[in-house]
Every structure is written in structure tokens, then in C-alpha cells.
Enzyme design. Structure first.
Site, PDB file in Angstrom:
ATOM      1  CE  LYS A 134      -0.347  -0.569   4.983  1.00 45.31           C
ATOM      2  NZ  LYS A 134      -1.216  -0.841   6.108  1.00 45.31           N
ATOM      3  CG  ASP A 189      -2.295  -4.140   6.255  1.00 46.69           C
ATOM      4  OD1 ASP A 189      -2.512  -2.947   6.546  1.00 46.69           O
ATOM      5  OD2 ASP A 189      -1.188  -4.557   5.878  1.00 46.69           O
TER       6      ASP A 189
END
Length: 151
Positions: free
Chosen positions: A83, A124
Site C-alpha cells: 500500500k 490490514d
């Protein structure tokens, strides 16, 4: 390869309860980070304390879907960049791409044993059922053993 051929790979995925850092020192390690290399929460904090190298990782300039690598005395520490910012959430696609990049490095450097937490599944919020399938799909054609540790 013909059916019934003997060219059998010995990929192995094992799940274990316990401390990731208690794995043999011959195992390379992997976990997920963001491109901004913040590593301020979760297991990333322990990786940062244990292996340092934040500036070294930043210099590699890895984008989501790639992998940053630290070499610690021939033991590779893989930072799967999944990310852009620490506050973002990864996608299964970015995780898959990062795992492919790690697999390429492992094959190039004869890495046979990897240890990791349930990557992408802590802070996450990815689902382990999905992530473990992606691990198998990515590594099934190798002779790499992966041990996944959970506390």
C-alpha cells in the site's frame, strides 16, 4: 511435464503457533509494509527494532506490488510493499504482486525457507483464507517452505 512425471516440487506451507522471531536463523523473514515505510504499529515495529534499515528500505524506492529486501548476513528480510500510506489498506492484488516479486528474489538467491506472520491479516484486515490461497497459488511451483506464525 507428462502426467505422472517425477519433476515434483516440494513446496510446503505450515502454520504454527508461536513467536515468528523464534524461527531458525537460516529462515528468511517476510512481512507487509507501506511505501512510506512508517512501520509504527503491529509486527512492523518489531522488524524495525530487530533489523533496522529504514533508510536502506526507503532508498530502494519500492512501490506497492513490489518487495524491498534487507540482507542481514545472508538472511533476507522481505518487506512486502502492499500500500502507499500506512493508513491505507492493501488489496489482494497488491499482496499477490508483492509475493510474486518476493518469489522471484527467493528463486534467484536460493532461499528455501521463509517465515512470516499471517501477512496482511492483522491491522490490514485481509482474510487469512484468501491470503493463504494466494500464498499457495504463488509458491506451489517452487521448493520453498513457508512457515506462518501466529501468536
Amino acid at each position: 511435464m507428462a502426467e505422472g512425471g517425477t519433476n515434483k516440487m516440494s513446496f510446503h506451507l505450515e502454520e504454527k503457533k508461536g513467536d515468528l522471531f523464534s524461527c531458525p536463523s537460516t529462515f528468511s523473514l517476510a512481512h507487509c509494509i507501506s511505501e512510506d515505510v512508517r512501520m509504527g504499529k503491529g509486527i512492523a515495529v518489531l522488524f524495525k527494532k530487530k533489523f533496522g534499515g529504514v533508510e536502506e528500505i526507503k532508498k530502494q524506492g519500492v512501490k506497492p506490488g513490489g518487495v524491498a529486501v534487507l540482507d542481514r548476513s545472508g538472511r533476507y528480510i522481505y518487506y512486502l510493499v502492499t500500500k502507499v500510506k500506512y493508513s491505507d489498506k492493501p488489496t489482494y492484488d497488491s499482496l499477490r504482486a508483492s509475493l510474486e516479486a518476493m518469489k522471484d528474489h527467493c528463486l534467484k538467491h536460493q532461499v528455501r525457507h521463509l517465515a512470516m506472520p499471517r501477512i496482511g491479516c492483522g491491522l490490514d484486515l485481509l482474510k487469512w483464507e484468501e491470503v493463504s490461497l494466494i500464498l499457495v497459488e504463488t509458491f506451489h511451483d517452487t521448493d520453498i517452505s513457508i512457515t506462518v506464525y501466529s501468536l
